[in-house]
Design a protein around this motif. Sequence first.
Motif, PDB file in Angstrom:
ATOM      1  N   ARG A 173      19.427  10.643 -10.847  1.00 54.12           N
ATOM      2  CA  ARG A 173      20.538  10.054 -10.094  1.00 54.12           C
ATOM      3  C   ARG A 173      21.594  11.112  -9.783  1.00 54.12           C
ATOM      4  NH1 ARG A 173      24.524   5.769 -12.933  1.00 54.12           N
ATOM      5  NH2 ARG A 173      24.832   7.666 -14.175  1.00 54.12           N
ATOM      6  N   ASP A 174      21.948  11.918 -10.787  1.00 50.25           N
ATOM      7  CA  ASP A 174      22.949  12.953 -10.582  1.00 50.25           C
ATOM      8  C   ASP A 174      22.491  13.991  -9.560  1.00 50.25           C
ATOM      9  OD1 ASP A 174      24.299  11.589 -12.508  1.00 50.25           O
ATOM     10  OD2 ASP A 174      24.088  13.109 -14.076  1.00 50.25           O
ATOM     11  N   SER A 175      21.196  14.313  -9.590  1.00 48.12           N
ATOM     12  CA  SER A 175      20.659  15.265  -8.614  1.00 48.12           C
ATOM     13  C   SER A 175      20.716  14.697  -7.203  1.00 48.12           C
ATOM     14  CB  SER A 175      19.207  15.636  -8.967  1.00 48.12           C
ATOM     15  OG  SER A 175      19.134  16.322 -10.197  1.00 48.12           O
ATOM     16  N   GLU A 176      20.457  13.397  -7.063  1.00 46.71           N
ATOM     17  CA  GLU A 176      20.547  12.757  -5.743  1.00 46.71           C
ATOM     18  C   GLU A 176      21.972  12.891  -5.199  1.00 46.71           C
ATOM     19  OE1 GLU A 176      18.244  11.582  -3.901  1.00 46.71           O
ATOM     20  OE2 GLU A 176      16.539  11.139  -5.194  1.00 46.71           O
ATOM     21  N   LEU A 177      22.971  12.663  -6.063  1.00 51.69           N
ATOM     22  CA  LEU A 177      24.366  12.762  -5.632  1.00 51.69           C
ATOM     23  C   LEU A 177      24.695  14.181  -5.188  1.00 51.69           C
ATOM     24  CD1 LEU A 177      27.286  11.667  -5.391  1.00 51.69           C
ATOM     25  CD2 LEU A 177      27.624  12.340  -7.770  1.00 51.69           C
ATOM     26  N   GLU A 178      24.415  15.152  -6.027  1.00 54.99           N
ATOM     27  CA  GLU A 178      24.849  16.512  -5.719  1.00 54.99           C
ATOM     28  C   GLU A 178      23.997  17.159  -4.622  1.00 54.99           C
ATOM     29  OE1 GLU A 178      26.772  18.886  -8.724  1.00 54.99           O
ATOM     30  OE2 GLU A 178      25.869  17.600 -10.261  1.00 54.99           O
ATOM     31  N   TYR A 179      22.742  16.736  -4.513  1.00 49.59           N
ATOM     32  CA  TYR A 179      21.925  17.221  -3.400  1.00 49.59           C
ATOM     33  C   TYR A 179      22.485  16.685  -2.086  1.00 49.59           C
ATOM     34  CZ  TYR A 179      17.643  18.360  -0.749  1.00 49.59           C
ATOM     35  OH  TYR A 179      16.752  18.873   0.146  1.00 49.59           O
ATOM     36  N   GLY A 180      22.846  15.413  -2.083  1.00 47.17           N
ATOM     37  CA  GLY A 180      23.447  14.835  -0.885  1.00 47.17           C
ATOM     38  C   GLY A 180      24.726  15.550  -0.497  1.00 47.17           C
ATOM     39  N   ASN A 207      22.559   7.382  -0.311  1.00 47.94           N
ATOM     40  CA  ASN A 207      22.104   5.984  -0.331  1.00 47.94           C
ATOM     41  C   ASN A 207      21.072   5.763  -1.441  1.00 47.94           C
ATOM     42  OD1 ASN A 207      23.689   4.869   1.745  1.00 47.94           O
ATOM     43  ND2 ASN A 207      22.328   5.715   3.321  1.00 47.94           N
ATOM     44  N   GLN A 208      20.226   6.760  -1.681  1.00 46.82           N
ATOM     45  CA  GLN A 208      19.262   6.666  -2.779  1.00 46.82           C
ATOM     46  C   GLN A 208      19.989   6.597  -4.122  1.00 46.82           C
ATOM     47  OE1 GLN A 208      16.122   6.084  -2.820  1.00 46.82           O
ATOM     48  NE2 GLN A 208      15.806   6.364  -5.018  1.00 46.82           N
ATOM     49  N   LEU A 209      21.059   7.349  -4.249  1.00 44.56           N
ATOM     50  CA  LEU A 209      21.865   7.273  -5.467  1.00 44.56           C
ATOM     51  C   LEU A 209      22.382   5.855  -5.690  1.00 44.56           C
ATOM     52  CD1 LEU A 209      24.632   9.529  -6.811  1.00 44.56           C
ATOM     53  CD2 LEU A 209      25.275   7.265  -6.053  1.00 44.56           C
ATOM     54  N   LEU A 210      22.862   5.220  -4.629  1.00 48.69           N
ATOM     55  CA  LEU A 210      23.393   3.864  -4.757  1.00 48.69           C
ATOM     56  C   LEU A 210      22.301   2.887  -5.197  1.00 48.69           C
ATOM     57  CD1 LEU A 210      25.681   3.799  -1.577  1.00 48.69           C
ATOM     58  CD2 LEU A 210      26.421   3.916  -3.968  1.00 48.69           C
ATOM     59  N   VAL A 211      21.087   3.096  -4.683  1.00 44.95           N
ATOM     60  CA  VAL A 211      19.958   2.251  -5.103  1.00 44.95           C
ATOM     61  C   VAL A 211      19.683   2.454  -6.593  1.00 44.95           C
ATOM     62  CG1 VAL A 211      17.479   1.890  -4.847  1.00 44.95           C
ATOM     63  CG2 VAL A 211      18.905   2.175  -2.802  1.00 44.95           C
ATOM     64  N   MET A 212      19.660   3.705  -7.026  1.00 41.75           N
ATOM     65  CA  MET A 212      19.388   4.002  -8.432  1.00 41.75           C
ATOM     66  C   MET A 212      20.482   3.447  -9.338  1.00 41.75           C
ATOM     67  SD  MET A 212      17.728   7.812  -8.537  1.00 41.75           S
ATOM     68  CE  MET A 212      17.337   7.553 -10.262  1.00 41.75           C
ATOM     69  N   ASN A 213      21.717   3.493  -8.861  1.00 38.88           N
ATOM     70  CA  ASN A 213      22.824   2.950  -9.653  1.00 38.88           C
ATOM     71  C   ASN A 213      22.616   1.453  -9.901  1.00 38.88           C
ATOM     72  OD1 ASN A 213      25.081   4.250 -10.850  1.00 38.88           O
ATOM     73  ND2 ASN A 213      26.458   3.042  -9.582  1.00 38.88           N
ATOM     74  N   LYS A 214      22.131   0.766  -8.879  1.00 40.08           N
ATOM     75  CA  LYS A 214      21.851  -0.676  -9.036  1.00 40.08           C
ATOM     76  C   LYS A 214      20.705  -0.901 -10.008  1.00 40.08           C
ATOM     77  CE  LYS A 214      23.519  -2.059  -4.451  1.00 40.08           C
ATOM     78  NZ  LYS A 214      23.148  -2.592  -3.113  1.00 40.08           N
TER      79      LYS A 214
END
Length: 670
Positions: A188-195, A237-244
């Motif tokens: 999840r953290d990688s999705e955020l920082e990659y984005g 957006n993938q991060l938001l999905v993972m957060n859910k």
Amino acid sequence: MGKCFFKRCLYAILCLVIIVLSACTHMPAPPKWLAKIELNGPYDNELPEKYVTQLRGASLTSDWGIPYIFMSVGLHYESTGDEVRSLHYFDRAIEEFRKRKNLYGEGTATSRKIFMLYEFGRIQDAFNLIKEKEKEWNTPSMKIFVNHNYGHYFLMNGDYAMAAAYFKQAIDGNSDYKDEFNLQVIRRDSELEYGISLILTDYVSKMVKKYRLMEFDQAFYDAIRTKNVDNGIAHLNQLLVMNKEIRKTKIGSYTPENVFQMMEANAFNFLGLANGIKGNWKDSHSYLERASELAGKASFRIGEMDTLLFLNQVYILEKNINEGKKAAEKLNEMGDKYHLPFYQIWAKYILSRYFLGFGNSQKAIEVLKEAAAIIEQQRSTLIIDKLKETYLFNRQVIYESLIYILSREGDFKGAMEMAERAKSRVMVDLLAGKDISRDKAEEELLKKEEEYSKDILKVKRQLVKTYNEEEIKEISSRLIKAEGGYRDLVIKVKNKNEELFSMISVQSLGSPEIQNMLDEDTTLVDYFVTDDLLYIWSADKDRVHLERVKISADELRNLVSSFLSSVSSRNRERTEGLSQRIYDIILKPIIPFVSKGRIGFIPHDFLYYLPIAALSNNGKYLVEDYSIFYVPSATVLKLYNGEKRGKRAKAPPCLWKPLSGRREFKPALC
């Protein structure tokens, strides 16, 4: 933005801690004789009672959770500004994970330790730890943590392309994350920082060149609206999905809602910026409003500040001057209220752009000088949000803007003073974290200075967390008192040892003071490099003159690099040609204003690597006519002159002196 990433990691790890809390929050701690954990290590007798309760309870019912609690303790001390205890308990967490052979947990705790080192300004230590783990963790699954931390390092330092490459490797290597919570969190953290890396890759480099004039044409918009922005949005957006998804897990059900709200506030802030870059104004404002709402609900002050920061960006791109100025004023007000340097500096810089647009140069100079004063008050070894500037903004721009406006207004002396202040700040930064004491007395002064700095950091952390106005007033009062004590100490350092003072605080020498240091035969030539202009001052006892040469920093850097390469390869013809070109750029405009005798050069940036004495004009070397010396700044020359008067000088800064009648040169004393 920098703090958002630190806080993001903090809250992600708190998710891990909550599972332990669920087992022991509603019951008293078991007696010592029953608990299976011994708390007799360093600082254990000072642990807050809630952590003692959790550790004893976990030792009976959830032994696997003990290292996560120690991580929580490390986070607690980090939030209070206690570097020593924070580091101790992160190391304790790592040790406990190793005892349980939980390698992924060790990866999480080590990552958190690395982020803590960033928080306290120990950037090189953080990088060294990553390098160490790269050698130790050689399995594909553990390389996920290594790649993520390298990505975070390069993102912190503004190298977005390199950061994106590492985050992509972290994501590609972490496809089976759903069955392991540590892998799920780092994915999840990688999705955020990659984005974030993708969104900023093309935007920052193009935008930073436009701030001065605030003029945007279609070519600029085309250059920033790239596929990288679209891909960045997809990863957010993938991060938001993972957060859910994490919300729905057993662990998620025990996690406070504000943890998820903070993560989402970060994502929505960058989605707001990304849509602003794309020109989707309505969506951009909608995302930023959502981010502000979530940050408010979560009591997430930095998230609220970032919303205002990005709103400024969007209004600039939207060319909405009136709303943009209002947003900048609001950010300035909030930054001043909560003593957040990055936001204060950024807001004042943007306000200066608006004042210039309205034709009010004096007001622009005023707010930029306020920003420069904030920069110069910061202690380099304690980086509160210094790393944040690398995302979107470099504080050097403050000095460049002041030099540009002052020189345009005809204040050549004021512009030269700002150039010297900028160089002094760089020198202070370079020495930050180094042992610069020469004796016990200096060591004690520096120790006290660092203690004051840490106290100020602690109070600032408290201020940014509170939402109670009475508490804000009380904490602000304590901060003012702490900063006053720090200033008194710095003045004490200056009175006792001006050389040491110059290494920990920015020196401000006015042109009259610089001129008074010079004799009749000496001229100082002072350089300052910016993106599209080279500033060259000549200063002697009677006057200060400025020449501005229109040349890009990249072009001049390439010339210097080519010249050094040709000298190294002994290509005489090429060396002479490049020497003449560089001479025409950096010396020819200023030589008419140089007195015969001696020249003292104060280089800047890559010009420090250029042997100016070796430059020739029509085959005649500069040192055939002048004795030449170099100093890194006028402050160093002042200190040298002071030592010389006090008979402490070992060697003056002169490098080359002509030998009469011969084209031979030797090192000499002036």
